[in-house]
Every structure is written in structure tokens, then in C-alpha cells.
Design a protein around this motif. Sequence first.
Motif, PDB file in Angstrom:
ATOM      1  N   SER A  62       0.684  -1.411   0.038  1.00 38.31           N
ATOM      2  CA  SER A  62       0.022  -0.207  -0.048  1.00 38.31           C
ATOM      3  C   SER A  62       0.785   1.062   0.166  1.00 38.31           C
ATOM      4  N   ASP A 121       0.517   7.272   0.276  1.00 38.15           N
ATOM      5  CA  ASP A 121      -0.180   8.269  -0.247  1.00 38.15           C
ATOM      6  C   ASP A 121      -1.297   8.679   0.629  1.00 38.15           C
ATOM      7  N   ALA A 122      -2.204   9.574   0.275  1.00 36.23           N
ATOM      8  CA  ALA A 122      -3.160   9.902   1.135  1.00 36.23           C
ATOM      9  C   ALA A 122      -4.455   8.724   0.885  1.00 36.23           C
ATOM     10  N   ASN A 123      -4.360   8.318  -0.147  1.00 37.83           N
ATOM     11  CA  ASN A 123      -5.486   7.214  -0.316  1.00 37.83           C
ATOM     12  C   ASN A 123      -4.982   5.862   0.134  1.00 37.83           C
ATOM     13  N   ARG A 124      -3.501   5.616   0.440  1.00 47.81           N
ATOM     14  CA  ARG A 124      -3.002   4.279   0.664  1.00 47.81           C
ATOM     15  C   ARG A 124      -3.177   3.360  -0.403  1.00 47.81           C
ATOM     16  N   THR A 125      -2.986   3.836  -1.623  1.00 48.62           N
ATOM     17  CA  THR A 125      -3.131   2.939  -3.018  1.00 48.62           C
ATOM     18  C   THR A 125      -2.570   1.680  -2.800  1.00 48.62           C
TER      19      THR A 125
END
Length: 297
Positions: free
Chosen positions: A208, A211-215
Motif C-alpha cells: 500500500s 499516499d493519502a489514499n494508501r493506494t
Amino acid sequence: MQRVDAFSEKLDLLLKASSLSRVALAQRVGVDKSLVGRWVKGTVHPGEHNLARLTAVFQDNFPDLTLADWYQDLAGLAAKAGVAMRAGIPTGPEMRAEGPFASIVEASGSDLAARAPAYEGFWRTTRPSVLMPDQPFHDYGLFRRTADGMMEVIMEGAGLSFTGWMFPMSGNLYVFLFDPVGRTPLIVVLKGVPLPRAESMEGLLLLSALDANRTPAALPIVLERLGDLSGDREADNATMKRMAEEEAKPVDPIDDDKRRAFLYRDVGPEAQKAGKQLFMIAPGTLSRGSTKAGLMG
């Protein structure tokens, strides 16, 4: 005083498990934060007075901890402090018994015994970044057998440190790591080698992104050998950190163009038609090994 074997690893373990920063520990022990940094790096060993002070500080989190427990092996210290339970990460013996990885350990048992020596050593990874995909990143670390037959993995890079276990099974390697910053697991699947000594390996990294979205992401990754372990845990830990600081080069580096072609692929429609599908690993393209006589394959 008697020297504590693998002291830097033990201190790092207790720091992470107690959520203490190096600065906070230095303040509570009454030493400069740079000294704590040298303890963690393994370049300096604490004296008897400071070891006693460290014990007293960690007793706030681990009441049963005693000065004598520093002289146990790493697994013994972790068990005494209850670190595995607190951190939620099983140790080797727990995984062998009834932990969540017990079935994996059982399935890889024969391969661990037979194939682990081929992969033991210092390694450098090369991988793209999710946030900066055109920029290759390196991690530096080691694969090391432990006394209970497990294969320990430590990797450091980009200011992060990852620890976990490697399991060889059916010609592939399955590496499970934990990221203490992102608080998430990382999974690496590598194509193994059939010869006695692995020199490089290719595979996929699942993670993961930070980033902000834990992509969630799957990225190609290449490992190249940097050297062999000495057998002295503390010395090898210090060597690994020095290799990371000096950006050590592989013993037998892969050609830059080949490495980049593996890491950065054209995945558009034309590439799909040509069979260049993203993350499909062609057997044996970069994974290779050697014999003592120099045979490569």
C-alpha cells in the motif's frame, strides 16, 4: 561487563514495541540522542550503568524485563517482554506452533532446510516508486537463517526499515515484511534459482503506497547480491547499514538496460497484443544462480 550479543537488534525491537523514539529514550536514560543512535546502529555498546538504565526505562512497558534478559537470544528477549503479542507480529517459534503462518512454515519446511543457504547474504533491491514511478529506488538488507531454522529478512531504504520472513516453496520465494511507518504488510514474490547460490532474483512487490489514499500497488522488483554474511549477527547488521549508507554495488550487477526494461514496461494496447502484459514474469530472465566453480544459470 559481559557484552550483549546482537544488542542493536534487541534495542531496536524494544524501541519499536514500546513506541519510544530515540530522542525520548535518550531523555529518559539521560544520554545524548546521538549515543542512542550509535547503540541502534551497533557502532557502540552501552556500559553496565546505561544498560541498567535502559532496563529500567523499558520496564515501564515490559514489567517482567530484567537486566539478565538482554543476554538471551532475540527470540527469548521478545518472548520475555511479550513483544510478539504487543506488536502483533509472530516470531519464528510461534509461527511454527500455531500462529497464522504455521501452515506456510509447514509447507516450506523442506525447502527452508534445503534451499535457504542459496539465498542467505546481503542484497540490494531496485524497484519503481508508486508516487514517483520514473524514479528507481534501492533498499539494502539481508536474508539470514535463525537458530530455529527460519529465514529472517531485514530491509532498509528511503528512511524506512522492514523486517519479516522468507519462505521458499516450489521454486519461488515468498517474503512477508512489516512496515512500521505505514503499519502495513509488504509481500514480495520472487522467482528462485535452482543452483547452489543465488546472484540475482526478479519478482513482484505488493504494498500500500504512502499516499493519502494508501493506494494498493503491484510493482516489479529486482534483487542483486551484495556479498556474504560473516556469521556474526551484530557485525552483519552493522555491515548492512554501512552498505545502505555507501550505496554499495552488486557483486555481479545486471546490465542497466536489462534491469530498466524489466522495471519499466510499455503496457499499452500494442504491448498487450505483443504479449508484454504488465507484471507477467518470464521464467529465468533475471533470476540466476551460480556454483562454486562459477557455473551460471
